[in-house]
Motif scaffolding. Structure first.
Motif, short mmCIF file in Angstrom:
data_model
loop_
_atom_site.label_atom_id
_atom_site.label_comp_id
_atom_site.label_asym_id
_atom_site.label_seq_id
_atom_site.Cartn_x
_atom_site.Cartn_y
_atom_site.Cartn_z
N ASP A 29 13.89 -59.52 59.54
CA ASP A 29 14.12 -59.73 58.40
C ASP A 29 15.87 -60.26 57.67
O ASP A 29 16.80 -59.50 57.45
CB ASP A 29 13.79 -58.88 57.26
CG ASP A 29 13.33 -59.18 55.80
OD1 ASP A 29 12.29 -60.32 55.93
OD2 ASP A 29 13.77 -58.65 54.91
N GLN A 30 16.03 -61.59 57.48
CA GLN A 30 17.19 -61.54 57.14
C GLN A 30 17.32 -61.47 55.46
O GLN A 30 19.01 -61.57 55.25
CB GLN A 30 17.40 -63.78 57.15
CG GLN A 30 17.11 -64.28 57.86
CD GLN A 30 18.82 -63.95 59.04
OE1 GLN A 30 19.58 -64.29 58.40
NE2 GLN A 30 18.08 -63.39 60.13
N MET A 31 16.59 -61.04 54.61
CA MET A 31 17.10 -60.66 53.80
C MET A 31 17.37 -59.16 53.34
O MET A 31 17.99 -59.00 53.34
CB MET A 31 15.27 -60.41 52.46
CG MET A 31 15.69 -62.26 51.74
SD MET A 31 16.75 -63.26 51.47
CE MET A 31 17.07 -62.24 49.90
N THR A 32 16.81 -58.43 54.47
CA THR A 32 17.60 -57.55 55.06
C THR A 32 18.50 -57.05 55.29
O THR A 32 19.80 -57.00 55.19
CB THR A 32 16.46 -56.68 55.64
OG1 THR A 32 15.08 -55.79 55.18
CG2 THR A 32 16.75 -55.10 56.31
N ARG A 34 21.25 -59.55 54.48
CA ARG A 34 21.31 -59.97 53.82
C ARG A 34 22.01 -58.67 53.41
O ARG A 34 23.59 -58.69 53.05
CB ARG A 34 21.38 -61.12 53.00
CG ARG A 34 21.38 -62.52 53.84
CD ARG A 34 20.91 -63.27 52.71
NE ARG A 34 21.57 -64.95 53.94
CZ ARG A 34 20.20 -65.57 54.60
NH1 ARG A 34 19.89 -64.29 54.65
NH2 ARG A 34 20.40 -66.23 54.74
N GLY A 35 21.47 -58.43 52.72
CA GLY A 35 21.60 -56.57 52.12
C GLY A 35 22.38 -55.46 52.20
O GLY A 35 23.18 -54.71 51.85
N LEU A 36 22.31 -55.36 54.05
CA LEU A 36 23.06 -55.00 54.71
C LEU A 36 24.17 -55.09 54.68
O LEU A 36 25.65 -54.18 54.85
CB LEU A 36 22.65 -54.63 56.25
CG LEU A 36 20.95 -53.21 55.77
CD1 LEU A 36 20.56 -54.21 57.32
CD2 LEU A 36 20.99 -51.94 55.95
N ALA A 38 25.91 -57.19 52.75
CA ALA A 38 26.03 -57.16 51.30
C ALA A 38 26.94 -55.86 50.87
O ALA A 38 27.76 -55.20 49.96
CB ALA A 38 25.59 -57.32 50.11
N ALA A 39 25.91 -54.95 51.24
CA ALA A 39 26.09 -53.12 51.10
C ALA A 39 28.02 -52.61 52.14
O ALA A 39 28.12 -51.52 51.34
CB ALA A 39 24.96 -52.31 51.62
N THR A 54 21.66 -67.84 51.20
CA THR A 54 22.62 -66.46 50.92
C THR A 54 23.34 -66.81 50.05
O THR A 54 23.71 -67.29 49.55
CB THR A 54 24.05 -67.00 52.12
OG1 THR A 54 23.66 -67.24 53.31
CG2 THR A 54 25.23 -66.23 52.10
N PRO A 55 23.54 -65.26 49.28
CA PRO A 55 23.90 -64.42 48.04
C PRO A 55 25.46 -65.04 48.00
O PRO A 55 26.03 -65.08 48.85
CB PRO A 55 22.95 -63.18 47.76
CG PRO A 55 22.20 -62.61 49.22
CD PRO A 55 22.94 -64.26 50.30
N LEU A 58 28.73 -62.45 49.65
CA LEU A 58 28.95 -62.68 51.21
C LEU A 58 29.01 -64.48 51.27
O LEU A 58 29.71 -65.23 50.86
CB LEU A 58 27.89 -63.49 51.73
CG LEU A 58 26.31 -62.05 51.45
CD1 LEU A 58 25.03 -62.24 52.46
CD2 LEU A 58 27.14 -60.46 51.87
#
Length: 127
Positions: A29-32, A34-36, A38-39, A54-55, A58
């Motif tokens: 899952d690309q959103m997950t 990106r979240g990892l 970003a964290a 991409t947010p 990043l």
């Protein structure tokens, strides 16, 4: 998780480069992903098609020597059951793929990719 999925790409590429990655989390899952990232939990490879999502927090950097590719295919019914729209759609998909390849080449620039910046239609990320 599927054999041949993007989950296989990073470990294989790292091994070809001569090292074994330490992978703590895996997901398709690309959103997950990106979240990892970003964290601050790591880095990730991102398919070109997903970069516009991409947010802004990043940083996207092209690979110095892009060598990872993917093959995209179409699945269609057998000829006797194929609608007339199928070859038209396949032609359209080929045209879109050619446009995406041209966009990627343009984003990399004349030197095949500045290591600190990549241009995504509508925005620039890097540094």
């Amino acid at each position: 998780m599927h054999h041949g999925s993007t989950l296989d790409v990073l470990p294989r590429a790292c091994r070809q480069a001569g090292f074994e990655p330490r992978i703590a989390f895996r997901t398709d899952d690309q959103m997950t992903v990106r979240g990892l990232v970003a964290a601050g939990l790591g880095v990730a490879l991102a398919p070109w098609l997903t970069l516009p999502a991409t947010p802004s927090g990043l940083v996207v950097r092209p690979l110095a020597e892009p060598s990872l590719t993917r093959t995209v295919m179409t699945a269609t019914p057998a000829a006797p059951y194929r609608l007339p729209a199928v070859p038209v759609m396949i032609d359209h998909l080929r045209a879109v793929a050619a446009d995406l390849a041209a966009d990627l080449a343009a984003a990399r620039g004349p030197d095949r990719g500045h290591p600190d910046q990549i241009v995504i239609p509508g925005r620039t990320t890097g540094t």
